[in-house]
Scaffold this motif. Structure first.
Motif, PDB file in Angstrom:
ATOM      1  N   PHE A  37      53.349  39.306  36.365  1.00 19.39           N
ATOM      2  CA  PHE A  37      51.925  39.609  36.500  1.00 19.39           C
ATOM      3  C   PHE A  37      51.602  40.392  37.783  1.00 19.39           C
ATOM      4  O   PHE A  37      50.663  41.201  37.811  1.00 19.39           O
ATOM      5  N   HIS A  41      48.055  42.801  39.460  1.00 22.12           N
ATOM      6  CA  HIS A  41      47.008  42.090  40.207  1.00 22.12           C
ATOM      7  C   HIS A  41      46.079  43.062  40.931  1.00 22.12           C
ATOM      8  O   HIS A  41      46.521  43.865  41.749  1.00 22.12           O
ATOM      9  N   GLY A  43      44.079  42.545  43.238  1.00 21.76           N
ATOM     10  CA  GLY A  43      43.994  42.286  44.685  1.00 21.76           C
ATOM     11  C   GLY A  43      45.278  42.640  45.426  1.00 21.76           C
ATOM     12  O   GLY A  43      45.402  42.347  46.613  1.00 21.76           O
ATOM     13  N   LEU A  48      50.028  37.868  46.594  1.00 21.04           N
ATOM     14  CA  LEU A  48      50.679  36.939  45.661  1.00 21.04           C
ATOM     15  C   LEU A  48      52.055  36.545  46.179  1.00 21.04           C
ATOM     16  O   LEU A  48      52.459  35.387  46.075  1.00 21.04           O
ATOM     17  N   HIS A  65      37.408  34.415  42.461  1.00 14.38           N
ATOM     18  CA  HIS A  65      37.859  35.110  41.249  1.00 14.38           C
ATOM     19  C   HIS A  65      36.932  34.850  40.052  1.00 14.38           C
ATOM     20  O   HIS A  65      36.355  33.778  39.936  1.00 14.38           O
ATOM     21  N   SER A  66      36.862  35.835  39.186  1.00 11.74           N
ATOM     22  CA  SER A  66      35.998  35.728  38.000  1.00 11.74           C
ATOM     23  C   SER A  66      36.650  34.870  36.917  1.00 11.74           C
ATOM     24  O   SER A  66      37.844  34.550  36.993  1.00 11.74           O
ATOM     25  N   ALA A  69      39.674  36.510  35.568  1.00 14.02           N
ATOM     26  CA  ALA A  69      40.924  36.277  36.314  1.00 14.02           C
ATOM     27  C   ALA A  69      41.579  34.982  35.828  1.00 14.02           C
ATOM     28  O   ALA A  69      42.792  34.921  35.625  1.00 14.02           O
ATOM     29  N   LEU A  73      45.406  34.378  33.622  1.00 11.34           N
ATOM     30  CA  LEU A  73      46.501  33.498  34.018  1.00 11.34           C
ATOM     31  C   LEU A  73      47.194  32.829  32.832  1.00 11.34           C
ATOM     32  O   LEU A  73      48.375  32.504  32.909  1.00 11.34           O
ATOM     33  N   TYR A 120      33.463  40.856  30.462  1.00  8.53           N
ATOM     34  CA  TYR A 120      33.869  41.189  31.833  1.00  8.53           C
ATOM     35  C   TYR A 120      33.657  42.677  32.092  1.00  8.53           C
ATOM     36  O   TYR A 120      33.077  43.074  33.088  1.00  8.53           O
TER      37      TYR A 120
END
Ligand code: HEM
Length: 152
Positions: A37, A41, A43, A48, A65-66, A69, A73, A120
């Motif tokens: 992942f 990302h 960000g 991470l 995070h929304s 996000a 995951l 989103y």
């Protein structure tokens, strides 16, 4: 990973997976293998990598995070922290006392409430549109002020 192959992992075991080529992290007592992942990302990769093999719940929450996000995951879930080593997360205690005793997991991972990709996407478009409209209004006001000032 299929639901049936999910396992319980000790924190010692999770800690071993802290390399970019083998990166696990804990979020709300759930264990995620985020090796594949990382490159997606929004960000960045480094943040991470810094959380590899550890509990990243606080850092994840701090960014705000929304729901999208959280949804992202789900495919990387491989199991949970062994019950004896699980933590309780009381994130909202300071901001909203009515939620003080609730465990974050029950709020953040309620599938029925999470935002889909379309919602989103539309929300992000709307947010950028709002910023654009505000900028245009501010710029026009400024130009108008300058013109009024010059015409005097
Ligand atoms: C592995 C789980 C994670 C997923 C699925 C994830 C997903 C996302 C997504 C979708 C965004 C875009 C903004 C949003 O929709 O919320 C984002 C932004 C970001 N994430 Fe994560 N993230 C994860 C973990 C983390 C962690 C552990 C950190 C911090 C150590 C972090 C730091 C950030 C930062 C700094 C941004 C940029 C925020 C901004 O530009 O406003 N993320 N992440």
């Amino acid at each position: 990973m299929s639901r049936s192959s999910r396992r319980d992992f000790s924190l010692v075991e999770i800690k071993k997976h802290d390399q970019p080529t083998d990166l696990w992290m804990v979020l709300y007592n759930k264990v995620y293998d985020v090796t594949d992942f990382c490159k997606y990302h929004l960000g960045g990769i480094e943040v991470l990598y810094d959380c590899g093999g550890s509990d990243a719940t606080e850092a994840f929450e701090d960014v705000g995070h929304s729901d999208f996000a959280v949804e992202m995951l789900q495919p990387y879930l491989i199991g949970q922290v062994v019950v004896d080593e699980q933590k309780e997360y009381h994130k909202f205690a300071k901001e909203d006392d009515s939620l003080g005793s609730d465990v974050v997991e029950s709020i953040k991972f309620d599938d029925s409430k999470s935002e889909g990709f379309t919602e989103y996407f539309l929300r992000r478009v709307q947010e950028s549109t709002n910023v654009m409209v505000l900028s245009v209004v501010a710029l026009s006001s400024f130009v108008l002020l300058v013109l009024v000032h010059l015409s005097r």
